[in-house]
Design a protein around this motif. Structure first.
Motif, PDB file in Angstrom:
ATOM      1  N   SER A   1     -23.713   6.989  -0.913  1.00 49.76           N
ATOM      2  CA  SER A   1     -24.123   6.225   0.137  1.00 49.76           C
ATOM      3  C   SER A   1     -22.095   5.448   0.270  1.00 49.76           C
ATOM      4  CB  SER A   1     -25.056   5.715   0.148  1.00 49.76           C
ATOM      5  OG  SER A   1     -24.284   4.418  -1.524  1.00 49.76           O
ATOM      6  N   ALA A   2     -21.877   5.466   1.309  1.00 39.30           N
ATOM      7  CA  ALA A   2     -20.466   4.335   1.765  1.00 39.30           C
ATOM      8  C   ALA A   2     -20.423   3.868   1.045  1.00 39.30           C
ATOM      9  CB  ALA A   2     -20.485   4.537   3.119  1.00 39.30           C
ATOM     10  N   ALA A   3     -20.869   3.039   0.349  1.00 36.86           N
ATOM     11  CA  ALA A   3     -21.249   2.283  -0.405  1.00 36.86           C
ATOM     12  C   ALA A   3     -20.491   1.903  -2.142  1.00 36.86           C
ATOM     13  CB  ALA A   3     -21.642   0.896  -0.400  1.00 36.86           C
ATOM     14  N   LYS A   4     -21.232   3.318  -2.300  1.00 36.08           N
ATOM     15  CA  LYS A   4     -20.290   3.912  -4.000  1.00 36.08           C
ATOM     16  C   LYS A   4     -19.377   4.728  -3.807  1.00 36.08           C
ATOM     17  CE  LYS A   4     -24.049   2.743  -5.915  1.00 36.08           C
ATOM     18  NZ  LYS A   4     -25.653   3.077  -5.352  1.00 36.08           N
ATOM     19  N   LYS A   5     -18.705   5.452  -2.364  1.00 36.26           N
ATOM     20  CA  LYS A   5     -17.704   6.383  -2.492  1.00 36.26           C
ATOM     21  C   LYS A   5     -16.825   6.393  -2.897  1.00 36.26           C
ATOM     22  CE  LYS A   5     -18.256   8.357   2.011  1.00 36.26           C
ATOM     23  NZ  LYS A   5     -17.736  10.233   1.624  1.00 36.26           N
ATOM     24  N   LYS A   6     -15.731   6.423  -4.231  1.00 41.66           N
ATOM     25  CA  LYS A   6     -14.823   6.003  -4.917  1.00 41.66           C
ATOM     26  C   LYS A   6     -14.109   5.698  -3.729  1.00 41.66           C
ATOM     27  CE  LYS A   6     -15.308   8.805  -8.286  1.00 41.66           C
ATOM     28  NZ  LYS A   6     -15.338   9.855  -9.179  1.00 41.66           N
ATOM     29  N   THR A   7     -13.025   6.178  -3.757  1.00 45.92           N
ATOM     30  CA  THR A   7     -11.762   4.940  -2.451  1.00 45.92           C
ATOM     31  C   THR A   7     -10.245   5.192  -3.798  1.00 45.92           C
ATOM     32  OG1 THR A   7     -13.040   3.128  -1.528  1.00 45.92           O
ATOM     33  CG2 THR A   7     -10.445   3.746  -1.127  1.00 45.92           C
ATOM     34  N   ALA A   8      -9.542   6.676  -2.797  1.00 42.70           N
ATOM     35  CA  ALA A   8      -7.931   6.849  -3.012  1.00 42.70           C
ATOM     36  C   ALA A   8      -6.443   6.703  -2.733  1.00 42.70           C
ATOM     37  CB  ALA A   8      -7.921   8.027  -3.704  1.00 42.70           C
ATOM     38  N   CYS A   9      -5.763   5.716  -2.426  1.00 41.59           N
ATOM     39  CA  CYS A   9      -5.123   5.807  -2.024  1.00 41.59           C
ATOM     40  C   CYS A   9      -3.769   7.133  -1.705  1.00 41.59           C
ATOM     41  CB  CYS A   9      -4.024   4.087  -1.805  1.00 41.59           C
ATOM     42  SG  CYS A   9      -2.900   4.176  -0.713  1.00 41.59           S
ATOM     43  N   VAL A  10      -3.460   7.699  -1.169  1.00 39.58           N
ATOM     44  CA  VAL A  10      -2.424   8.759  -1.427  1.00 39.58           C
ATOM     45  C   VAL A  10      -1.238   8.438  -0.957  1.00 39.58           C
ATOM     46  CG1 VAL A  10      -2.153  11.159  -1.227  1.00 39.58           C
ATOM     47  CG2 VAL A  10      -3.880  10.393  -1.977  1.00 39.58           C
ATOM     48  N   THR A  11      -0.442   8.029  -0.920  1.00 38.14           N
ATOM     49  CA  THR A  11       1.090   7.787  -0.534  1.00 38.14           C
ATOM     50  C   THR A  11       1.910   9.477   0.508  1.00 38.14           C
ATOM     51  OG1 THR A  11       2.510   8.078  -2.205  1.00 38.14           O
ATOM     52  CG2 THR A  11       0.939   5.973  -1.922  1.00 38.14           C
ATOM     53  N   GLY A  12       2.257   8.662   1.451  1.00 39.14           N
ATOM     54  CA  GLY A  12       2.596  10.178   1.610  1.00 39.14           C
ATOM     55  C   GLY A  12       1.813  10.972   2.951  1.00 39.14           C
ATOM     56  N   GLY A  13       1.142  11.047   3.489  1.00 36.70           N
ATOM     57  CA  GLY A  13       0.188  11.772   3.666  1.00 36.70           C
ATOM     58  C   GLY A  13       0.180  12.575   5.255  1.00 36.70           C
ATOM     59  N   ASN A  14       1.788  13.073   5.290  1.00 37.48           N
ATOM     60  CA  ASN A  14       2.670  14.044   5.898  1.00 37.48           C
ATOM     61  C   ASN A  14       2.944  15.214   4.931  1.00 37.48           C
ATOM     62  OD1 ASN A  14       4.703  12.537   5.458  1.00 37.48           O
ATOM     63  ND2 ASN A  14       4.490  11.881   7.740  1.00 37.48           N
TER      64      ASN A  14
ATOM     65  N   VAL B   1      10.144  -1.389   2.408  1.00 42.48           N
ATOM     66  CA  VAL B   1       9.697  -2.599   2.190  1.00 42.48           C
ATOM     67  C   VAL B   1       8.851  -3.021   1.037  1.00 42.48           C
ATOM     68  CG1 VAL B   1       8.895  -4.274   3.819  1.00 42.48           C
ATOM     69  CG2 VAL B   1       9.774  -2.120   5.037  1.00 42.48           C
ATOM     70  N   GLU B   2       8.710  -4.093   0.845  1.00 41.97           N
ATOM     71  CA  GLU B   2       7.823  -4.226  -0.056  1.00 41.97           C
ATOM     72  C   GLU B   2       6.869  -5.078   0.111  1.00 41.97           C
ATOM     73  OE1 GLU B   2       8.086  -7.328  -3.907  1.00 41.97           O
ATOM     74  OE2 GLU B   2       9.624  -7.185  -3.363  1.00 41.97           O
ATOM     75  N   GLY B   3       5.002  -4.761  -0.194  1.00 41.80           N
ATOM     76  CA  GLY B   3       4.465  -5.443   0.974  1.00 41.80           C
ATOM     77  C   GLY B   3       3.889  -4.676   1.743  1.00 41.80           C
TER      78      GLY B   3
ATOM     79  N   ASP C   1      -2.058  -3.038   2.523  1.00 41.53           N
ATOM     80  CA  ASP C   1      -3.580  -3.181   3.166  1.00 41.53           C
ATOM     81  C   ASP C   1      -3.733  -1.255   2.350  1.00 41.53           C
ATOM     82  OD1 ASP C   1      -3.067  -5.345   4.038  1.00 41.53           O
ATOM     83  OD2 ASP C   1      -2.610  -3.902   5.927  1.00 41.53           O
ATOM     84  N   ALA C   2      -3.158  -0.744   1.649  1.00 38.95           N
ATOM     85  CA  ALA C   2      -3.086   0.577   2.321  1.00 38.95           C
ATOM     86  C   ALA C   2      -4.030   0.577   0.259  1.00 38.95           C
ATOM     87  CB  ALA C   2      -2.501   1.999   1.877  1.00 38.95           C
ATOM     88  N   VAL C   3      -3.301   0.057  -0.439  1.00 40.92           N
ATOM     89  CA  VAL C   3      -4.263   0.274  -1.888  1.00 40.92           C
ATOM     90  C   VAL C   3      -4.874  -1.250  -1.764  1.00 40.92           C
ATOM     91  CG1 VAL C   3      -3.398  -0.598  -3.789  1.00 40.92           C
ATOM     92  CG2 VAL C   3      -1.571   0.827  -2.115  1.00 40.92           C
ATOM     93  N   ALA C   4      -5.065  -1.624  -1.414  1.00 41.82           N
ATOM     94  CA  ALA C   4      -6.265  -2.296  -1.291  1.00 41.82           C
ATOM     95  C   ALA C   4      -7.589  -2.489  -1.630  1.00 41.82           C
ATOM     96  CB  ALA C   4      -6.315  -4.016   0.067  1.00 41.82           C
TER      97      ALA C   4
ATOM     98  N   VAL D   1       5.071   0.033  -4.279  1.00 41.01           N
ATOM     99  CA  VAL D   1       3.818   0.414  -4.679  1.00 41.01           C
ATOM    100  C   VAL D   1       2.924  -0.200  -5.419  1.00 41.01           C
ATOM    101  CG1 VAL D   1       1.715   2.889  -3.853  1.00 41.01           C
ATOM    102  CG2 VAL D   1       4.640   2.533  -3.558  1.00 41.01           C
ATOM    103  N   MET D   2       3.335   0.267  -7.076  1.00 41.26           N
ATOM    104  CA  MET D   2       2.906  -0.347  -8.401  1.00 41.26           C
ATOM    105  C   MET D   2       2.891  -2.177  -7.870  1.00 41.26           C
ATOM    106  SD  MET D   2       4.770   1.903 -11.266  1.00 41.26           S
ATOM    107  CE  MET D   2       3.502   1.161 -11.927  1.00 41.26           C
ATOM    108  N   ARG D   3       3.683  -2.634  -7.196  1.00 42.09           N
ATOM    109  CA  ARG D   3       3.689  -4.093  -7.313  1.00 42.09           C
ATOM    110  C   ARG D   3       2.207  -4.213  -6.437  1.00 42.09           C
ATOM    111  NH1 ARG D   3       8.981  -3.805  -6.132  1.00 42.09           N
ATOM    112  NH2 ARG D   3      10.144  -4.612  -8.215  1.00 42.09           N
ATOM    113  N   SER D   4       1.851  -3.898  -4.875  1.00 39.80           N
ATOM    114  CA  SER D   4       1.109  -3.130  -4.350  1.00 39.80           C
ATOM    115  C   SER D   4      -0.306  -3.403  -5.134  1.00 39.80           C
ATOM    116  CB  SER D   4       0.585  -2.646  -3.429  1.00 39.80           C
ATOM    117  OG  SER D   4       1.935  -3.232  -2.806  1.00 39.80           O
ATOM    118  N   CYS D   5      -0.156  -2.172  -5.793  1.00 33.85           N
ATOM    119  CA  CYS D   5      -1.240  -1.743  -6.960  1.00 33.85           C
ATOM    120  C   CYS D   5      -1.656  -3.146  -7.583  1.00 33.85           C
ATOM    121  CB  CYS D   5      -1.731  -0.995  -7.716  1.00 33.85           C
ATOM    122  SG  CYS D   5      -1.028   0.910  -6.972  1.00 33.85           S
ATOM    123  N   VAL D   6      -1.070  -4.018  -8.158  1.00 37.95           N
ATOM    124  CA  VAL D   6      -1.624  -5.139  -8.846  1.00 37.95           C
ATOM    125  C   VAL D   6      -1.712  -6.191  -8.463  1.00 37.95           C
ATOM    126  CG1 VAL D   6      -0.190  -6.846 -10.146  1.00 37.95           C
ATOM    127  CG2 VAL D   6       0.696  -4.959 -10.587  1.00 37.95           C
ATOM    128  N   LYS D   7      -1.317  -6.469  -6.851  1.00 37.76           N
ATOM    129  CA  LYS D   7      -1.879  -6.871  -6.218  1.00 37.76           C
ATOM    130  C   LYS D   7      -3.007  -6.883  -5.559  1.00 37.76           C
ATOM    131  CE  LYS D   7       2.404  -8.089  -3.406  1.00 37.76           C
ATOM    132  NZ  LYS D   7       3.158  -8.181  -2.133  1.00 37.76           N
TER     133      LYS D   7
END
Length: 340
Positions: free
Chosen positions: A2-15, A67-69, A73-76, A110-116
């Motif tokens: 189910s959508a609620a159970k899906k694990k979510t991953a951020c992958v930077t630089g998708g192109n 750009v810091e920050g 949104d991507a990691v949230a 990116v790691m700062r965003s992960c902490v946030k």
């Protein structure tokens, strides 16, 4: 799932080449994926992401490594963050300012965003074997390098050997900066150090190892020069298939006990071995196998070991040149690198 159970991953630089393959694999494994690109409207670079959205929930967000920050949104809400994007400015006039410093800064942004975010269970940093194998004291042959090996930053800065000296320095420094940051902020960080990567991926534009590994067939002198340069500075030509690399990244993300660095290398070979293999497998390309006067190696002088990865339960699927090159030639044709 189910959508609620899906694990979510951020992958930077998708192109990017590796990132595009990783996104595809994660979607196929049932993940929800968020990826970042600098300009989502640039369809020349991002059209494959539209196609990948057919495989599962994929959100494409705008972010800038400088750009810091920018990655908040991507990691949230993500369980895992795969840091694949990195500045690659090989033509920099001032490599320290234009490549090395931005690479370290981008990683920490990116790691700062992960902490946030507060939800990220593990950060997987994609570094490079370039941070492992440039060590001038490795004379003679028979050397096997593992994760304890680091490229010699002082040597690289002093000698500035051609072929990406600043890139090698950037990888060592960003890895060490990421490790310090992770320890200070209680982040679970694992680093993967891939070698030159081959195989087909969704990305429509590739400027990395694929053109170099196809240079025997395409006649691309610069690409062949890059392979010779890698052999000269590292003692071998090291290859991994992109599918194995992506599977290794997922493996170290999900494996609770995974820690530290992991070298990801399927085959240690040489320019000469590669040329002979390709001449035999693809006779229609008339591959040159006579390198008299080039001072090339018959056998690898230095080998990179992925024993740590294998010991912890990972299995490589592509263990020889024949398997590695199966789909890369078709991919080269699709990209326009090969014309027949």
């Amino acid at each position: 799932m189910s959508a609620a159970k899906k694990k979510t991953a951020c992958v930077t630089g998708g192109n990017g080449y590796i990132a595009s393959a990783l996104i595809k694999m994660l979607l196929e494994k049932g993940y929800a994926v968020k990826t970042t690109v600098r300009n989502p409207d640039d369809m020349a670079k991002n059209s494959h992401l539209k196609d990948l959205q057919a495989l599962g929930p994929l959100e494409v967000l705008r972010a800038d490594l400088d750009v810091e920050g920018s990655f908040d949104d991507a990691v949230a809400g993500c369980d895992y963050a795969f840091l694949v994007a990195a500045p690659v400015n090989m033509a920099a006039e001032d490599p320290e300012k234009e490549l090395i410093e931005p690479a370290v800064r981008a990683t920490l942004n990116v790691m700062r965003s992960c902490v946030k975010a507060g939800t990220v269970r593990r950060v997987v940093l994609t570094s490079s074997a370039a941070g492992v194998y440039i060590r001038p004291e490795l004379q003679g042959d028979g050397h096997v390098l593992d994760e304890e090996s680091w490229s010699d930053v002082e040597y690289l800065r002093a000698e500035k050997p051609p072929l990406w000296w600043a890139y090698c320095v950037s990888k060592v420094l960003l890895e060490k900066a990421a490790r310090r940051f992770a320890e200070e902020h209680g982040i679970s960080l694992v680093t993967v150090c891939p070698v030159s990567t081959v195989g087909a991926a969704p990305a429509p534009i590739v400027s990395t190892s694929v053109p170099a590994c196809l240079s025997f067939l395409s006649g691309d002198e610069a690409g062949l020069g890059a392979l010779k340069g890698i052999e000269k500075t590292s003692g071998a030509v090291q290859l991994v298939h992109v599918d194995d690399l992506c599977r290794a990244e997922q493996f170290v993300a999900e494996e609770a006990s995974a820690a530290g660095r992991y070298i990801c290398c399927g085959v240690n070979t040489t320019v000469v071995e590669l040329a002979r293999f390709l001449a035999h497998k693809y006779p229609q390309y008339g591959v040159e196998t006579n390198f008299a006067g080039d001072q090339l190696l018959e056998k690898p002088r230095v080998r990179l070991s992925s024993a740590k990865l294998v010991r912890e339960g990972f299995e490589f699927r592509y263990k020889n040149l024949d398997e590695m090159y199966d789909d890369v030639v078709e991919y080269g044709k699709a990209l326009g690198i090969l014309h027949y």
